[in-house]
Design an enzyme around this catalytic site. Structure first.
Site, short mmCIF file in Angstrom:
data_model
loop_
_atom_site.label_atom_id
_atom_site.label_comp_id
_atom_site.label_asym_id
_atom_site.label_seq_id
_atom_site.Cartn_x
_atom_site.Cartn_y
_atom_site.Cartn_z
N GLN A 1 -29.07 106.43 -6.33
CA GLN A 1 -27.62 106.53 -6.51
C GLN A 1 -26.91 105.20 -6.25
O GLN A 1 -25.86 104.96 -6.82
CB GLN A 1 -27.02 107.61 -5.57
CG GLN A 1 -27.53 109.02 -5.82
CD GLN A 1 -27.04 109.62 -7.14
OE1 GLN A 1 -26.04 109.18 -7.72
NE2 GLN A 1 -27.72 110.63 -7.62
N CYS B 1 -31.06 119.21 -4.99
CA CYS B 1 -32.36 118.72 -4.46
C CYS B 1 -32.21 118.13 -3.06
O CYS B 1 -32.88 117.15 -2.73
CB CYS B 1 -33.00 117.70 -5.41
SG CYS B 1 -33.34 118.37 -7.03
N HIS C 1 -32.57 113.14 -0.63
CA HIS C 1 -33.01 113.92 -1.79
C HIS C 1 -34.47 114.29 -1.56
O HIS C 1 -35.22 113.53 -0.91
CB HIS C 1 -32.87 113.02 -3.02
CG HIS C 1 -33.16 113.68 -4.32
ND1 HIS C 1 -34.44 113.89 -4.78
CD2 HIS C 1 -32.33 114.15 -5.29
CE1 HIS C 1 -34.38 114.46 -5.97
NE2 HIS C 1 -33.12 114.64 -6.30
N ASP D 1 -34.09 104.28 -1.01
CA ASP D 1 -33.95 105.09 -2.22
C ASP D 1 -32.64 104.69 -2.89
O ASP D 1 -31.56 105.11 -2.46
CB ASP D 1 -33.96 106.58 -1.85
CG ASP D 1 -33.67 107.46 -3.06
OD1 ASP D 1 -33.39 106.92 -4.15
OD2 ASP D 1 -33.71 108.69 -2.91
N LYS E 1 -29.96 107.03 -14.47
CA LYS E 1 -28.69 107.15 -13.73
C LYS E 1 -27.85 105.89 -13.85
O LYS E 1 -26.79 105.78 -13.26
CB LYS E 1 -28.97 107.43 -12.26
CG LYS E 1 -29.63 108.79 -12.00
CD LYS E 1 -29.71 109.04 -10.52
CE LYS E 1 -30.75 110.07 -10.14
NZ LYS E 1 -30.40 111.43 -10.50
#
Ligand code: C6P
Length: 407
Positions: A202, A365, A122, A199, A225
């Site tokens: 998700q 993104c 992303h 990261d 999220k």
């Protein structure tokens, strides 16, 4: 054990219509819906003990401070942090990455150093490294993505040497769903002396996370999220690393003592939390963590594998569809991006919207990834704890209607 229909009753928005049809929300990769427990916890804060934290010596401020710090402890336990002092509240994943890039990056990266990222990142885990490299004279290299949606780890091996100072990699791609083999990546990066930032925007909402077992150095993720509110994100890092990092933003609350000639920084984690923080949002995140713990993160992951398995099977029956990312549900998460012949993703999304089906259309993104696959845009369905196989049927039927219309 995992009763989706019961879970749905905790999410008021899911009983609202969309375009006169029942809402089929398949865009949790962008932002998840919020259960009543989170909405009510924030409401109670504003109605009953709204006050600033770490400042007031009066009852409601002390209550607010305790609730804010309690949320930090819950969040730390959720990712198995060694200490709550390792949990920094930010606004979102993007801000967490920027904190590392400005604070750790500026102090530790210099000309000639290499930062490794990947082609599936992303922009939040890509642009801050490009900017850090531009400021310092370092270089950013990218682990390539194969056509099947995996990272090319042979290419990664070739990149590794003592110039590599940081590897910044996603825990789960927001487009391909790919879950990279983090254990292997982290082990190899550490062998050449590089730190690793994961990261988790998700991955943290969708599977169990244990920063100690993973042995990463930084983990970043967003509350919104994972059933929590917007405006609250997390940076976790090992205490030794945080202790050596200079502050990112400066001002109130992040200091211990200020004179007209200088100041002493506050202890961790507050050294990195300048100004009034997102109090209601942190409290809401704490309740989201409670909700996910009650479901059990192993169950959350199992439900996602079931949904993705069904989605790959059902959607592949749609004429002209091309689904991107690994075909094996065991190594992917609940983001399923696809193209439908030459029909533009915005048209696909607009027709689905007419059926009350909310999906995301565009580059999500992740423009370099779309460039790699020579695509302008994809349509993406993404699933979470409240989604059902029937909703995937609805998506597939909607796509069949798109083909009839644009066929
Ligand atoms: N992806 C999506 O629709 P923020 O916006 O800071 O909360 O999260 C940024 C981010 C970072 N990494 C990954 C892997 C992400 O998926 C996201 C956010 C959303 O895919 C909104 S663009």
């Amino acid at each position: 054990m995992f009763d989706t229909h019961k879970i749905r009753q905790d999410f008021p928005i899911l009983s609202q219509p969309a375009n006169g049809k029942p809402l089929t929300y398949l865009d949790s990769g962008a932002s998840s819906q919020k259960p009543l427990a989170v909405i009510e916890a924030m409401d109670v804060y504003y109605r009953q003990y709204n006050a600033n934290v770490h400042r007031g010596i009066y009852q409601i401020s002390e209550k607010a401070s305790a609730a804010y710090e309690q949320a930090r402890k819950k969040t730390g336990r959720f990712i198995n942090a060694r200490s709550w002092r390792e949990v920094i509240f930010t606004r979102n994943t993007t801000e967490s990455v920027n904190l590392v890039a400005f604070s750790w990056g500026q102090a530790n990266i210099s000309a000639g150093d290499v930062i490794i990222s990947t082609e599936m990142e992303h922009h939040a885990n890509l642009v801050p490294w490009q900017q850090l490299a531009a400021r310092t004279g370092a270089t950013v290299k990218y682990i390539p993505v194969t056509q099947q949606g995996y990272l090319d780890l042979d290419a990664f091996d070739q990149m590794l040497n003592s110039s590599v100072k940081l590897v910044a990699v996603t825990g789960m791609s927001n487009v391909l769903g790919t879950i990279p083999p983090l254990d292997e990546i982290i082990r190899k990066a550490h062998a050449v002396g590089a730190l690793v930032l994961v990261d988790g925007a998700q991955s943290v909402p969708h599977m169990p996370t244990d920063v100690q077992a993973l042995d990463c150095d930084f983990l970043v993720f967003s509350g919104h999220k994972m059933l929590g509110p917007t405006g609250i994100g997390v940076l976790w890092a090992r205490k030794e690393i945080l202790a050596d990092m200079p502050p990112f933003l400066t001002g109130g609350d992040m200091i211990k003592k200020v004179t007209l000639n200088g100041c002493d920084w506050n202890d961790l984690p507050w050294k990195f939390e300048a100004g009034t923080p997102s109090i209601a949002e942190a409290i809401g995140l704490g309740y989201a963590v409670d909700y996910l713990n009650a479901l059990g993160m192993d169950n959350v992951r199992r439900h996602e594998i079931e949904l993705v398995s069904y989605a790959l099977e059902r959607l592949s029956q749609v004429e002209g569809i091309r689904i991107y990312g690994p075909q094996d549900p065991a190594v992917r998460g609940g983001a399923v991006a696809f193209t439908l012949g030459n029909i533009h993703a915005h048209d696909v999304s607009a027709v689905l919207d007419g059926d009350g089906v909310a999906v995301r259309a565009g580059h999500h993104c992740a423009m370099p990834l779309h460039d790699k696959f020579e695509l302008q845009a994809t349509t993406r369905a993404s699933f979470y704890v409240y989604n059902t196989p029937e909703e995937i049927d609805k998506l597939a039927q909607g796509l069949e209607r798109v083909i009839e219309l644009f066929g």
